[in-house]
Structure formats: C-alpha cells, structure tokens
Write a protein that holds these residues in place. Structure first.
Motif, PDB file in Angstrom:
ATOM      1  N   MET A  61      71.569  24.594 -55.746  1.00 48.96           N
ATOM      2  CA  MET A  61      70.300  24.464 -55.053  1.00 48.96           C
ATOM      3  C   MET A  61      70.506  23.992 -53.609  1.00 48.96           C
ATOM      4  O   MET A  61      69.861  24.470 -52.716  1.00 48.96           O
ATOM      5  N   GLU A  62      71.422  23.043 -53.398  1.00 52.38           N
ATOM      6  CA  GLU A  62      71.666  22.535 -52.057  1.00 52.38           C
ATOM      7  C   GLU A  62      72.154  23.646 -51.131  1.00 52.38           C
ATOM      8  O   GLU A  62      71.799  23.677 -49.952  1.00 52.38           O
ATOM      9  N   ASP A  63      72.950  24.575 -51.665  1.00 49.90           N
ATOM     10  CA  ASP A  63      73.459  25.688 -50.871  1.00 49.90           C
ATOM     11  C   ASP A  63      72.309  26.581 -50.400  1.00 49.90           C
ATOM     12  O   ASP A  63      72.309  27.041 -49.259  1.00 49.90           O
ATOM     13  N   GLU A  64      71.338  26.809 -51.262  1.00 51.63           N
ATOM     14  CA  GLU A  64      70.175  27.627 -50.912  1.00 51.63           C
ATOM     15  C   GLU A  64      69.355  26.949 -49.809  1.00 51.63           C
ATOM     16  O   GLU A  64      68.925  27.591 -48.853  1.00 51.63           O
ATOM     17  N   ILE A  65      69.165  25.651 -49.915  1.00 52.72           N
ATOM     18  CA  ILE A  65      68.422  24.907 -48.900  1.00 52.72           C
ATOM     19  C   ILE A  65      69.152  24.957 -47.568  1.00 52.72           C
ATOM     20  O   ILE A  65      68.542  25.153 -46.513  1.00 52.72           O
ATOM     21  N   ARG A  66      70.481  24.809 -47.618  1.00 47.19           N
ATOM     22  CA  ARG A  66      71.281  24.862 -46.385  1.00 47.19           C
ATOM     23  C   ARG A  66      71.159  26.233 -45.719  1.00 47.19           C
ATOM     24  O   ARG A  66      70.997  26.334 -44.502  1.00 47.19           O
ATOM     25  N   ARG A  67      71.221  27.302 -46.508  1.00 47.31           N
ATOM     26  CA  ARG A  67      71.101  28.655 -45.940  1.00 47.31           C
ATOM     27  C   ARG A  67      69.738  28.867 -45.284  1.00 47.31           C
ATOM     28  O   ARG A  67      69.642  29.442 -44.203  1.00 47.31           O
ATOM     29  N   LYS A  68      68.680  28.400 -45.944  1.00 46.02           N
ATOM     30  CA  LYS A  68      67.340  28.545 -45.368  1.00 46.02           C
ATOM     31  C   LYS A  68      67.217  27.756 -44.069  1.00 46.02           C
ATOM     32  O   LYS A  68      66.619  28.222 -43.104  1.00 46.02           O
ATOM     33  N   TYR A  69      67.790  26.560 -44.070  1.00 40.84           N
ATOM     34  CA  TYR A  69      67.752  25.714 -42.871  1.00 40.84           C
ATOM     35  C   TYR A  69      68.476  26.399 -41.718  1.00 40.84           C
ATOM     36  O   TYR A  69      67.949  26.489 -40.604  1.00 40.84           O
ATOM     37  N   VAL A  70      69.679  26.886 -41.964  1.00 42.54           N
ATOM     38  CA  VAL A  70      70.458  27.547 -40.909  1.00 42.54           C
ATOM     39  C   VAL A  70      69.734  28.791 -40.414  1.00 42.54           C
ATOM     40  O   VAL A  70      69.697  29.059 -39.212  1.00 42.54           O
ATOM     41  N   ALA A  71      69.113  29.555 -41.321  1.00 43.01           N
ATOM     42  CA  ALA A  71      68.365  30.748 -40.916  1.00 43.01           C
ATOM     43  C   ALA A  71      67.200  30.376 -40.000  1.00 43.01           C
ATOM     44  O   ALA A  71      66.941  31.057 -38.995  1.00 43.01           O
ATOM     45  N   GLU A  72      66.505  29.278 -40.310  1.00 47.75           N
ATOM     46  CA  GLU A  72      65.384  28.831 -39.477  1.00 47.75           C
ATOM     47  C   GLU A  72      65.872  28.335 -38.115  1.00 47.75           C
ATOM     48  O   GLU A  72      65.278  28.647 -37.074  1.00 47.75           O
ATOM     49  N   VAL A  73      66.953  27.568 -38.108  1.00 47.28           N
ATOM     50  CA  VAL A  73      67.518  27.090 -36.831  1.00 47.28           C
ATOM     51  C   VAL A  73      67.945  28.283 -35.980  1.00 47.28           C
ATOM     52  O   VAL A  73      67.702  28.323 -34.774  1.00 47.28           O
ATOM     53  N   TRP A  74      68.584  29.272 -36.617  1.00 45.23           N
ATOM     54  CA  TRP A  74      69.034  30.474 -35.894  1.00 45.23           C
ATOM     55  C   TRP A  74      67.848  31.197 -35.257  1.00 45.23           C
ATOM     56  O   TRP A  74      67.886  31.567 -34.085  1.00 45.23           O
ATOM     57  N   LYS A  75      66.778  31.382 -36.041  1.00 48.44           N
ATOM     58  CA  LYS A  75      65.586  32.072 -35.535  1.00 48.44           C
ATOM     59  C   LYS A  75      65.015  31.332 -34.328  1.00 48.44           C
ATOM     60  O   LYS A  75      64.712  31.947 -33.301  1.00 48.44           O
ATOM     61  N   LEU A 125      76.762  24.966 -39.017  1.00 47.91           N
ATOM     62  CA  LEU A 125      75.903  24.132 -39.854  1.00 47.91           C
ATOM     63  C   LEU A 125      75.904  24.612 -41.301  1.00 47.91           C
ATOM     64  O   LEU A 125      75.661  23.828 -42.209  1.00 47.91           O
ATOM     65  N   GLY A 126      76.175  25.892 -41.508  1.00 43.89           N
ATOM     66  CA  GLY A 126      76.197  26.439 -42.856  1.00 43.89           C
ATOM     67  C   GLY A 126      77.458  26.113 -43.617  1.00 43.89           C
ATOM     68  O   GLY A 126      77.568  26.402 -44.803  1.00 43.89           O
ATOM     69  N   LEU A 127      78.423  25.504 -42.951  1.00 44.63           N
ATOM     70  CA  LEU A 127      79.693  25.167 -43.598  1.00 44.63           C
ATOM     71  C   LEU A 127      79.702  23.700 -44.020  1.00 44.63           C
ATOM     72  O   LEU A 127      79.041  22.877 -43.405  1.00 44.63           O
TER      73      LEU A 127
END
Length: 85
Positions: free
Chosen positions: A1-15, A50-52
C-alpha cells in the motif's frame, strides 16, 4: 500500500512541476536568454528520485571507506591544518 501512495504522490509532484516549468518558461523576463526544459533537468531528477527508497536516491549513497595503502590508498594523509597566511 505504501508503494501505491508513493507512486501517486510522485505523479502529482511531477504534474505540478511540469505546470510550474511551463509557466516559468512562458513568463521568463529575459527574452535574450530564454529558458528551456533543459534548465529543469536537475529538478526532474530529484522528483523522480522521490519514488525510490531513501538509500537508493541520488546523492544519498553511503560514503566508501578510504583505501588502505596496501589497496592503493595514500601512504600519508595530511591532517594538520595549514596556518593562516
């Protein structure tokens, strides 16, 4: 679950970073020296990092121990600071 949250966070920061980058390029006040996307390369690297996990992010590597003289390291290391001129 933490990995999914991290991916969403990085995607939002990237956008959001892309939006700021585009705004900065469009509104740069010096037309003789315009900005380009290449001016933002380091920022993109940091965001992707940040995704790492923290130990794999660029710039967060463990320092390597100094080589012993028998391994090709220096025979002598100066440890006394030089006097002021």
């Amino acid at each position: 679950m933490e990995d999914e949250i991290r991916r969403k966070y990085v995607a939002e920061v990237w956008k959001r970073f892309v939006e700021v980058q585009n705004w900065a390029i469009a509104n740069w006040p010096d037309p003789e020296h315009p900005l380009s996307t290449s001016d933002f390369v380091e920022g993109r690297k940091e965001i992707l990092g940040l995704g790492l996990p923290p130990n794999l992010r660029p710039g967060h590597e463990k320092p390597q121990p100094a080589l012993e003289p028998s391994q090709g390291g220096p025979q002598y290391q100066e440890v006394t600071p030089a006097p002021w001129p």
